[in-house]
Design a protein around this motif. Structure first.
Motif, PDB file in Angstrom:
ATOM      1  N   LEU A  25       0.824  -1.217   0.000  1.00 53.12           N
ATOM      2  CA  LEU A  25       0.000   0.000   0.000  1.00 53.12           C
ATOM      3  C   LEU A  25       0.856   1.263   0.000  1.00 53.12           C
ATOM      4  CD1 LEU A  25      -2.837  -1.024   2.484  1.00 53.12           C
ATOM      5  CD2 LEU A  25      -3.016  -0.699   0.014  1.00 53.12           C
ATOM      6  N   ALA A  26       1.970   1.227   0.699  1.00 46.96           N
ATOM      7  CA  ALA A  26       2.847   2.403   0.724  1.00 46.96           C
ATOM      8  C   ALA A  26       3.527   2.616  -0.620  1.00 46.96           C
ATOM      9  CB  ALA A  26       3.893   2.245   1.823  1.00 46.96           C
ATOM     10  N   CYS A  27       3.805   1.543  -1.345  1.00 45.89           N
ATOM     11  CA  CYS A  27       4.486   1.659  -2.637  1.00 45.89           C
ATOM     12  C   CYS A  27       3.524   1.898  -3.795  1.00 45.89           C
ATOM     13  CB  CYS A  27       5.305   0.400  -2.912  1.00 45.89           C
ATOM     14  SG  CYS A  27       6.754   0.250  -1.863  1.00 45.89           S
ATOM     15  N   TRP A  28       2.238   1.754  -3.568  1.00 45.06           N
ATOM     16  CA  TRP A  28       1.280   1.894  -4.658  1.00 45.06           C
ATOM     17  C   TRP A  28       1.352   3.255  -5.359  1.00 45.06           C
ATOM     18  CZ3 TRP A  28      -1.114  -1.036  -7.823  1.00 45.06           C
ATOM     19  CH2 TRP A  28      -2.114  -0.513  -8.619  1.00 45.06           C
ATOM     20  N   PRO A  29       1.500   4.378  -4.647  1.00 41.03           N
ATOM     21  CA  PRO A  29       1.556   5.667  -5.358  1.00 41.03           C
ATOM     22  C   PRO A  29       2.756   5.801  -6.297  1.00 41.03           C
ATOM     23  CG  PRO A  29       1.081   6.033  -3.047  1.00 41.03           C
ATOM     24  CD  PRO A  29       1.423   4.580  -3.208  1.00 41.03           C
ATOM     25  N   ILE A  30       3.809   5.043  -6.085  1.00 41.37           N
ATOM     26  CA  ILE A  30       4.992   5.155  -6.947  1.00 41.37           C
ATOM     27  C   ILE A  30       5.168   3.920  -7.833  1.00 41.37           C
ATOM     28  CG2 ILE A  30       6.218   6.724  -5.387  1.00 41.37           C
ATOM     29  CD1 ILE A  30       7.873   4.288  -4.462  1.00 41.37           C
ATOM     30  N   HIS A  31       4.081   3.179  -8.088  1.00 43.63           N
ATOM     31  CA  HIS A  31       4.203   1.943  -8.862  1.00 43.63           C
ATOM     32  C   HIS A  31       4.638   2.165 -10.301  1.00 43.63           C
ATOM     33  CE1 HIS A  31       0.077   3.031  -9.977  1.00 43.63           C
ATOM     34  NE2 HIS A  31       0.232   2.248 -11.038  1.00 43.63           N
ATOM     35  N   ASP A  32       4.492   3.364 -10.829  1.00 42.61           N
ATOM     36  CA  ASP A  32       4.941   3.644 -12.192  1.00 42.61           C
ATOM     37  C   ASP A  32       6.375   4.157 -12.239  1.00 42.61           C
ATOM     38  OD1 ASP A  32       2.580   2.868 -13.360  1.00 42.61           O
ATOM     39  OD2 ASP A  32       1.681   4.863 -13.214  1.00 42.61           O
ATOM     40  N   GLN A  45      11.230   1.631  -5.256  1.00 41.78           N
ATOM     41  CA  GLN A  45      10.099   0.802  -4.834  1.00 41.78           C
ATOM     42  C   GLN A  45      10.575  -0.369  -3.974  1.00 41.78           C
ATOM     43  OE1 GLN A  45       7.448  -0.535  -7.907  1.00 41.78           O
ATOM     44  NE2 GLN A  45       7.714   1.349  -9.068  1.00 41.78           N
TER      45      GLN A  45
END
Length: 69
Positions: free
Chosen positions: A24-31, A37
């Motif tokens: 969940l913490a890494c979801w905003p930077i998944h791109d 990441q």
């Protein structure tokens, strides 16, 4: 809840919850780039496990009678 069931819940629950929090913490930077990441995911996972396991060991410790005064 008996001790063996508590052990199974702790062994499966702590890493699972830590991995979920890391995802969940890494979801905003998944791109973004993979390096940050993995670093963030690893740090959150390690922190969750290192904080959760002592709490689970405390939870698994049998209660002692304090009537022997």
């Amino acid at each position: 809840m008996n001790r063996s069931l508590r052990l199974v819940v702790a062994a499966l629950g702590v890493p699972t919850l830590s991995a979920l929090a890391a995802a969940l913490a890494c979801w905003p930077i998944h791109d973004g780039p993979l390096g940050p990441q993995l670093l963030i995911f690893g740090l959150i996972l390690a922190t969750g496990i290192s904080a959760g396991l002592p709490a689970c060991l405390t939870w698994l410790t049998p209660e002692r009678d304090h009537d022997n005064t």
